[in-house]
Write an enzyme that holds these catalytic residues in place. Structure first.
Site, PDB file in Angstrom:
ATOM      1  N   GLY A  57      34.959  -4.715  19.869  1.00  0.00           N
ATOM      2  CA  GLY A  57      35.204  -4.269  18.656  1.00  0.00           C
ATOM      3  C   GLY A  57      36.477  -5.115  18.114  1.00  0.00           C
ATOM      4  O   GLY A  57      36.323  -5.618  16.908  1.00  0.00           O
ATOM      5  N   GLN A  97      42.944  -3.219  14.217  1.00  0.00           N
ATOM      6  CA  GLN A  97      41.987  -4.252  13.814  1.00  0.00           C
ATOM      7  C   GLN A  97      41.566  -4.534  12.528  1.00  0.00           C
ATOM      8  O   GLN A  97      41.780  -5.841  12.183  1.00  0.00           O
ATOM      9  CB  GLN A  97      40.749  -3.617  14.603  1.00  0.00           C
ATOM     10  CG  GLN A  97      40.703  -3.609  15.973  1.00  0.00           C
ATOM     11  CD  GLN A  97      39.432  -3.109  16.897  1.00  0.00           C
ATOM     12  OE1 GLN A  97      38.718  -2.606  16.099  1.00  0.00           O
ATOM     13  NE2 GLN A  97      39.527  -3.240  18.216  1.00  0.00           N
ATOM     14  N   ASP A 146      44.036   4.423  23.151  1.00  0.00           N
ATOM     15  CA  ASP A 146      43.023   4.200  23.979  1.00  0.00           C
ATOM     16  C   ASP A 146      43.358   5.026  25.469  1.00  0.00           C
ATOM     17  O   ASP A 146      42.553   5.030  26.474  1.00  0.00           O
ATOM     18  CB  ASP A 146      43.033   2.786  24.537  1.00  0.00           C
ATOM     19  CG  ASP A 146      42.353   1.914  23.365  1.00  0.00           C
ATOM     20  OD1 ASP A 146      41.568   2.409  22.605  1.00  0.00           O
ATOM     21  OD2 ASP A 146      42.841   0.775  23.062  1.00  0.00           O
TER      22      ASP A 146
HETATM   23  C1  S3P Z   1      42.638  -2.913  19.344  1.00  0.00           C
HETATM   24  C2  S3P Z   1      42.951  -1.995  18.404  1.00  0.00           C
HETATM   25  C3  S3P Z   1      42.552  -0.442  18.610  1.00  0.00           C
HETATM   26  C4  S3P Z   1      42.176  -0.113  20.088  1.00  0.00           C
HETATM   27  C5  S3P Z   1      41.424  -1.195  20.481  1.00  0.00           C
HETATM   28  C6  S3P Z   1      42.217  -2.688  20.372  1.00  0.00           C
HETATM   29  C7  S3P Z   1      43.198  -4.334  18.924  1.00  0.00           C
HETATM   30  O1  S3P Z   1      41.584  -0.445  17.723  1.00  0.00           O
HETATM   31  O2  S3P Z   1      41.760   1.085  20.233  1.00  0.00           O
HETATM   32  O3  S3P Z   1      40.883  -0.928  21.847  1.00  0.00           O
HETATM   33  O4  S3P Z   1      43.278  -4.946  19.753  1.00  0.00           O
HETATM   34  O5  S3P Z   1      43.577  -4.475  17.942  1.00  0.00           O
HETATM   35  P1  S3P Z   1      41.801   0.171  16.185  1.00  0.00           P
HETATM   36  O6  S3P Z   1      42.384  -0.603  15.547  1.00  0.00           O
HETATM   37  O7  S3P Z   1      40.455   0.262  15.877  1.00  0.00           O
HETATM   38  O8  S3P Z   1      42.307   1.605  16.347  1.00  0.00           O
END
Ligand code: S3P
Length: 432
Positions: free
Chosen positions: A96, A172, A318
């Site tokens: 993601g 993210q 996480d």
């Molecule tokens: C992450 C942000 C989190 C986290 C993912 C890594 C990142 O997600 O759960 O494992 O590296 O920016 P979200 O931004 O969707 O909460």
């Protein structure tokens, strides 16, 4: 059924010193900024997990030279304005972070077009949280099926700054907008109601971007060019969390993590462990490229229930699956709330954790935005599904420390996404 692994670490005492692999979030961003910047960047402590390797592969297709030797990476980039238009689709795999941050980066890149794809799990994860603000900046991102899921096609467009209040506490989303803002005309502002991990802000600043951050308001001015630099990646607290809980679960255990990332936007697990009565000792703190790190000792003491919600959630999002396992051994009711984001992770982690721990005999109830866990319960053994989610796979492995019978994990290979040496390190700390 995928690959099966059967283990049983029946009450094995956890001890010793461990340096867990590099932080996943920081590793992604180091590759991304080293590729956006012109010139040479070196990274030490890089995480060779599958997610981060997908990020490397994508930048290679954009014409960036990237070489890996163990956990050292050297990047030589022509800079974002001189990337080449890829001739193949850009595959983000299960990641993601790769997909969402790449959308922000590609929206402002000087290439004519690119198509971003992902695996089955990633292809059903929401992308509109990122594409909506990027569209508002003028980005051209489209899907063949008019849906907001991968695959998505990004075409070159000039971007203009926006002032955006992020409706989800997501680093993210914030990062994708900041990356787009780096190449937009004007000053882009992202406002967060609940502060999420700030690795992007730290690293943009380290690479020379014009960025300011103040109490949930981050502004970045477009147009500055970045140059290559050196980045050190500390150990991933989200990976260490599994062994922290292992030590917290088994009497007489004590484990020390060295070079562990301690960014305050990520260290909520330490607060929760303290609140649950576990011994936590942080030593030798220092900072490099805006990231704090240090040594942390976690020792078994008692396990009391707690309530986790609000601004704590993004600081340990996480870690909630493994915290749920710990809560099954606390005397009383643990409540996890305000965590509906868990429903759109690599799998629906509220449903998956509840299903798998219930199978072992835990008293755990799923709510819309979290879980209610009543402890302590004896956990039996049996088959636990990882759902192809690395954090579920590792939770199942740690459960085998306290189950009365062995645990068989379905698709344990998915753990390679964030922690390829997980089982070797687990064997080491339980003295096998
Ligand atoms: C992450 C942000 C989190 C986290 C993912 C890594 C990142 O997600 O759960 O494992 O590296 O920016 P979200 O931004 O969707 O909460």
């Amino acid at each position: 059924m995928g690959n099966l692994k059967t283990i049983h670490y029946n009450k094995a005492i956890v001890s010793g010193k461990l340096e867990v692999p590099g932080d996943k979030s920081i590793s992604h961003r180091a590759i991304m900024l080293g590729s956006i910047a012109e010139g040479k960047t070196t990274i030490s402590g890089f995480l060779n997990g599958e997610d981060c390797l997908r990020t490397i592969d994508i930048f290679k297709l954009l014409g960036v030279s990237i070489e890996r030797t163990g956990t050292d990476v050297s990047i030589d980039s022509p800079g974002i304005n001189n990337w080449k238009t890829p001739t193949e689709e850009l595959y983000a795999g299960n990641s993601g972070t790769t997909a969402r941050l790449m959308l922000g980066i590609l929206a402002g890149a000087a290439i004519s077009s690119a198509v971003l794809t992902g695996d089955e799990s990633l292809s059903v994860r929401p992308m509109n949280r990122v594409t909506n603000p990027l569209h508002a900046m003028g980005a051209s991102i489209s899907s063949e099926n008019d849906k907001d899921f991968l695959p998505l096609k990004i075409e070159a467009e000039s971007l203009t700054a926006i002032d955006y209040t992020n409706p989800v506490a997501s680093a993210q989303v914030k990062s994708a907008i900041l990356f787009a803002g780096l190449h937009a005309e004007g000053t882009t502002i992202v406002r967060e109601k609940t502060i999420s991990r700030d690795h992007t802000e730290q690293m943009l600043s380290h690479f020379g971007a014009e960025i300011q951050s103040n109490n949930g308001e981050i502004s970045i001015t477009g147009g500055s060019s970045l140059s290559g630099t050196n980045v050190h990646v500390p150990g991933d607290i989200s990976s260490a969390a599994f062994f922290m809980v292992a030590a917290a679960l088994v009497k007489d255990s004590s484990i020390t993590f060295t070079n562990l990332g301690l960014n305050p936007t990520r260290s909520g697990i330490l607060d929760v462990l303290r609140n649950m009565g576990v011994d936590v000792n942080v030593m030798n703190e220092s900072a490099e490229n805006g990231e704090r790190s240090g040594n942390v000792t976690i020792a078994y003491n008692k396990i009391i229930p707690t309530e986790i919600g609000g601004s704590l959630i993004p600081r340990l999002i996480d870690e909630l699956p493994i915290i749920a396992l710990l809560a099954t051994q606390a005397e009383g009711t643990t409540i996890i709330k305000d965590a509906s984001e868990l429903r759109v992770k690599e799998t629906d982690r509220i449903a998956a954790v509840t299903n798998e721990l219930t199978k072992l005999g835990a008293n755990i109830e799923a709510t819309d935005d979290g879980m209610i866990i009543q402890g302590p319960t004896v956990l039996t053994g049996g088959t636990m599904d990882s759902y192809g989610d690395h954090r579920l796979g590792m939770m199942a492995a740690i459960a085998s420390l306290i189950t009365t019978e062995p645990i068989t994990i379905i698709d344990s290979a998915c753990i390679d996404i964030s922690y390829p040496a997980f089982f070797e390190d687990l064997e080491m700390i339980v003295g096998k």
